[in-house]
Write an enzyme that holds these catalytic residues in place. Structure first.
Site, PDB file in Angstrom:
ATOM      1  N   ILE A   1     -40.218 -67.837 -74.510  1.00  0.00           N
ATOM      2  CA  ILE A   1     -41.245 -67.643 -75.530  1.00  0.00           C
ATOM      3  C   ILE A   1     -42.127 -66.486 -75.102  1.00  0.00           C
ATOM      4  CG2 ILE A   1     -43.090 -68.750 -76.842  1.00  0.00           C
ATOM      5  CD1 ILE A   1     -41.903 -71.453 -75.751  1.00  0.00           C
TER       6      ILE A   1
ATOM      7  N   LEU B   1     -42.068 -69.324 -70.413  1.00  0.00           N
ATOM      8  CA  LEU B   1     -43.086 -68.779 -71.301  1.00  0.00           C
ATOM      9  C   LEU B   1     -43.838 -67.644 -70.645  1.00  0.00           C
ATOM     10  CD1 LEU B   1     -44.018 -72.059 -70.727  1.00  0.00           C
ATOM     11  CD2 LEU B   1     -44.712 -71.746 -73.068  1.00  0.00           C
ATOM     12  N   ASP B   2     -44.199 -66.687 -71.447  1.00  0.00           N
ATOM     13  CA  ASP B   2     -45.100 -65.623 -71.052  1.00  0.00           C
ATOM     14  C   ASP B   2     -46.513 -66.200 -71.131  1.00  0.00           C
ATOM     15  OD1 ASP B   2     -46.171 -62.975 -70.752  1.00  0.00           O
ATOM     16  OD2 ASP B   2     -46.602 -63.070 -72.900  1.00  0.00           O
ATOM     17  N   LYS B   3     -47.461 -65.594 -70.406  1.00  0.00           N
ATOM     18  CA  LYS B   3     -48.821 -66.133 -70.468  1.00  0.00           C
ATOM     19  C   LYS B   3     -49.668 -65.421 -71.537  1.00  0.00           C
ATOM     20  CE  LYS B   3     -52.093 -65.069 -67.470  1.00  0.00           C
ATOM     21  NZ  LYS B   3     -53.324 -64.699 -68.150  1.00  0.00           N
ATOM     22  N   THR B   4     -49.935 -64.120 -71.280  1.00  0.00           N
ATOM     23  CA  THR B   4     -50.879 -63.413 -72.144  1.00  0.00           C
ATOM     24  C   THR B   4     -50.333 -63.243 -73.563  1.00  0.00           C
ATOM     25  OG1 THR B   4     -51.487 -62.215 -70.174  1.00  0.00           O
ATOM     26  CG2 THR B   4     -52.370 -61.388 -72.252  1.00  0.00           C
TER      27      THR B   4
END
Lengths: 74, 649
Positions: free
Chosen positions: B543, B315-318
């Site tokens: 994601i 997953l990406d964070k921002t």
């Protein structure tokens, strides 16, 4: 010859092999340059010259193949 | 007579009429046979029933032949004719009747699976009222040309995409955006086909109509997804393409060997690969349709199959785990307190407090904190710094005066003057440069917040330090729930991939329950991590939302893009696009996919078992024409109904 693309939809396609008839009957009609029947969604795409074959004619040809269809906006 | 002709010309009513008549003839035949035991009348009635139901079948077989196709109808025609020739009238009538009945039932149930699509299509009105030189004319909506003026009355749907020219109204745009709260529209606002005009009369200058509209594009995407063949479907279709000729060959061979014509004809009856060819598409259409209704756009059968097998998630964070929008998390302020310092003596001193705003206890903010926020907002009200937005969003009083003077010190902070108030907002060094003393005690608290990945700005007024504000891009509240759902669904590896600094990344990862963190990495590094996971045998889902995620979304087995916050690029590259920001839609998408995958497998098993059973039955002489057709049609119905279950899961 100017062709337009008309989208028709049928609710009656029940078996993936029975779309061949509709496709061939449309393709064998004068004024139709290409016809494609999508079984999963029941969408029938016809490229035709509206001067030679009108939308109503397309509906009749599909009816003759044994299926009811109607012209759709998209 | 004319009305009967009309009735028979309509394909649907004709089929229904033929079915009823042929069914009645068969029933009468059995009743007659039961009471009078008359073989002659029984056979005559069955012959009539065969001819009635056969009418439609022969028609289609003939049409196929004319187009140089051999189709299933041809097989049934040969079988039924052969049956009549060898005198098994009841079997022939049952075969034709069941074939027609099966087709009719299948069409009716299949059309239910196309419901989602129909709902979307029906959102667009058929006609539009075009106004020209003061004259109104109602024309088909798809014939509206760009630049035409269209009148939309209150309570009706917008027929074209365009710009409001005059009038004001509120419009329910949930069809397009999923947003349930109506949007206010006035002259100059954009409106979309399929949205509902709630209360005002508006004139719209058309920009797009018919197939070019946004709604049409959404429909097209769902349709393309439903048409896209899953790998299983392609395999089955290859199998089916030799199954039918194979059965015909087998039928001829068995006749040549056994001279048993009835067995050969029975083989023809079961030669239709009905249940097989429909096994995968029925699950795919229903699965994708159900997902679309929940705002999950799955791009096709192949992705549905892939998503059903995911074992690792990156997953990406921002913008994915977080809202992608900084907001105030803490406020550090001073408060006066007193302490006992001998008889009748109290000493006044200052305490430093940290108030956390992340759990939304805005009311509990003491007046000192409010004051600090107020002055910070005054200074930030004209600033365009991203952090300014976070501060202004938290200040709830609507009357923030604009400062008389404002100066921005790039990279350090801002300075503003309002009346005789001189305000500074910025880094500690900046305030020190301005000669403001940073008192003991607050430094440690600031350091604490920085360690948790916060950006911290200090606020001072008239040379007095008021406190500090901690700002962070906050985690979406449903992130921990999503991660624990993944673990429940036995996803073996979950990793966060972010370009952000480690402190900020770890703070979010810990709160969300993610243990594997790759921070400070570039887009191509994200790619490498995914490739490494794939080498280890994982089926990887990624994601993300931003353009920087696009390469990773593309190389993952399944790319999932967050919708509203996501960019068009991400949605185009993604295999699954979420129309809303609801994180729980991701485990839901994976769940639907794996349910669909197992549904496909069940269907293939049903179809194959039926075929094997029928073949065995024919050769052991326990399946005849009528029972063969019945079992065959039942298996098709079983597959369709099993696929339909996906609508409700």
């Amino acid at each position: 010859m100017t062709t337009t693309k008309t989208i028709l939809r049928s609710d009656e396609l029940s078996c993936p092999t029975c779309v061949d008839n509709i496709e061939s009957n449309l393709n064998n009609t004068e004024g139709v340059s290409a016809a494609k029947v999508h079984f999963n969604t029941g969408r029938i795409e016809v490229e035709h010259d509206p001067e030679t074959v009108s939308d109503e004619n397309l509906v009749k040809i599909i009816a003759k193949s044994g299926y009811e269809a109607r012209v759709s906006q998209f | 007579m004319k009305s009967l002709q009309m009735l028979l010309r309509n394909a649907t009513t004709r089929k229904k009429a033929l079915l009823i008549v042929s069914g009645l003839l068969i029933t009468t035949g059995w009743v007659v046979n039961f009471f009078w035991i008359s073989a002659w009348s029984f056979n005559t009635l069955m012959l009539l029933a065969t001819l009635t139901a056969g009418f439609e079948i022969v028609r289609r077989a003939w049409q196929g032949l004319r187009n140089l196709h051999t189709n299933i109808e041809l097989l049934v025609t040969i079988a039924a004719t052969g049956g009549l020739a060898i005198g098994v009238y009841w079997e022939a009538s049952a075969v034709t009747f069941l074939f027609l009945l099966g087709g009719w039932l299948e069409a009716r149930t299949m059309s239910k699976t196309r419901d989602t699509l129909k709902e979307l299509i029906n959102m667009a009105p058929e006609t539009a009222i075009v106004v020209k030189d003061g004259e109104r004319r109602e024309i088909p909506a798809r014939q509206v040309k760009q630049g035409m003026q269209v009148l939309v009355k209150p309570g009706s749907k917008i027929p074209v995409d365009g710009i409001v020219e005059s009038g004001t109204t509120s419009i329910d745009e949930s069809a397009i955006t999923g947003e349930p709260i109506p949007a206010e529209k006035q002259s100059g606002s954009e409106v979309y086909t399929g949205t509902i005009n709630k209360n005002g009369r508006i004139y719209v200058r058309a920009s797009k109509s018919g197939a070019d509209t946004t709604l049409a594009k959404i429909i097209q995407r769902v349709e393309e997804a439903q048409e896209e063949k899953a790998p299983t479907q392609r395999f089955i279709e290859r199998f089916a393409s030799w199954y039918t000729p194979g059965i015909v060959g087998l039928s001829i061979a068995s006749y040549l060997f056994t001279w048993n014509l009835e067995m050969a004809l029975t083989l023809l009856v079961i030669g239709c690969p009905g249940a097989l060819v429909i096994s995968t598409p029925i699950s795919v259409i229903t699965g994708i349709g159900n997902a679309a209704k929940k705002g999950i756009l799955i791009k096709g059968g192949q992705y549905l199959e892939n998503a059903g097998k995911v074992t690792a998630i990156t997953l990406d964070k921002t913008g994915t785990l977080t809202a992608g929008k900084p907001s105030i998390t803490e406020i550090i302020h001073f408060s006066k307190a007193t302490t006992f310092a001998g008889v009748d003596q109290e000493e006044e001193f200052e305490e430093v407090h940290t108030v956390s705003l992340s759990d939304q206890n805005r009311e509990s903010l003491p007046s000192e904190g409010e004051k600090l926020l107020y002055w910070a907002s005054v200074a930030e009200s004209v600033s365009e710094h991203p952090l300014a937005e976070a501060i202004l969003a938290e200040e709830q009083s609507n009357r923030i005066p604009e400062p008389d003077q404002f100066e921005s010190h790039t990279g350090l902070g801002i300075e503003a003057i309002l009346g005789n108030n001189h305000i500074y907002v910025g880094k500690a060094e900046f305030l020190q440069q301005q000669g403001i003393s940073i008192r003991e005690g607050i430094n440690k608290k600031i350091q604490n917040l920085t360690n948790q990945g916060r950006s911290v700005v200090l606020v001072a007024r008239n040379n007095e330090l008021l406190g500090a504000i901690g700002i962070a891009d906050q985690m979406r509240p449903d992130a921990p729930k999503m991660i624990s759902k993944f673990r429940e669904n036995s996803i073996e590896r979950i990793a966060m991939l972010t370009g952000d600094a480690l402190a900020a990344a770890e703070a979010i990862a810990e709160a969300a329950g993610i243990t594997e963190v790759h921070a400070g990495i570039l887009p191509e590094d994200k790619n490498d991590i995914i490739l490494e996971m794939q080498e280890q045998g994982h089926q990887v889902a990624m994601i993300g939302d931003g353009i920087n995620d696009a390469p990773a979304l593309a190389s993952a087995d399944i790319g999932i893009a967050m919708g509203a916050a996501g960019t068009d690029v991400a949605i185009e590259t993604a295999d699954i696009a979420l129309m809303s920001d609801d994180l729980m839609n991701i485990p839901e998408a994976l769940r639907l996919s794996s349910k669909t995958l197992s549904n496909i497998r069940q269907n293939v098993v049903i179809a194959l078992v039926t075929v094997t059973a029928l073949l065995t039955g024919v050769f052991t002489d326990s399946v005849h024409m009528a029972s063969g057709m019945l079992v065959h049609e039942l298996s098709v119905m079983a597959v369709i109904l099993n696929g339909m279950r996906l609508r409700w899961i």
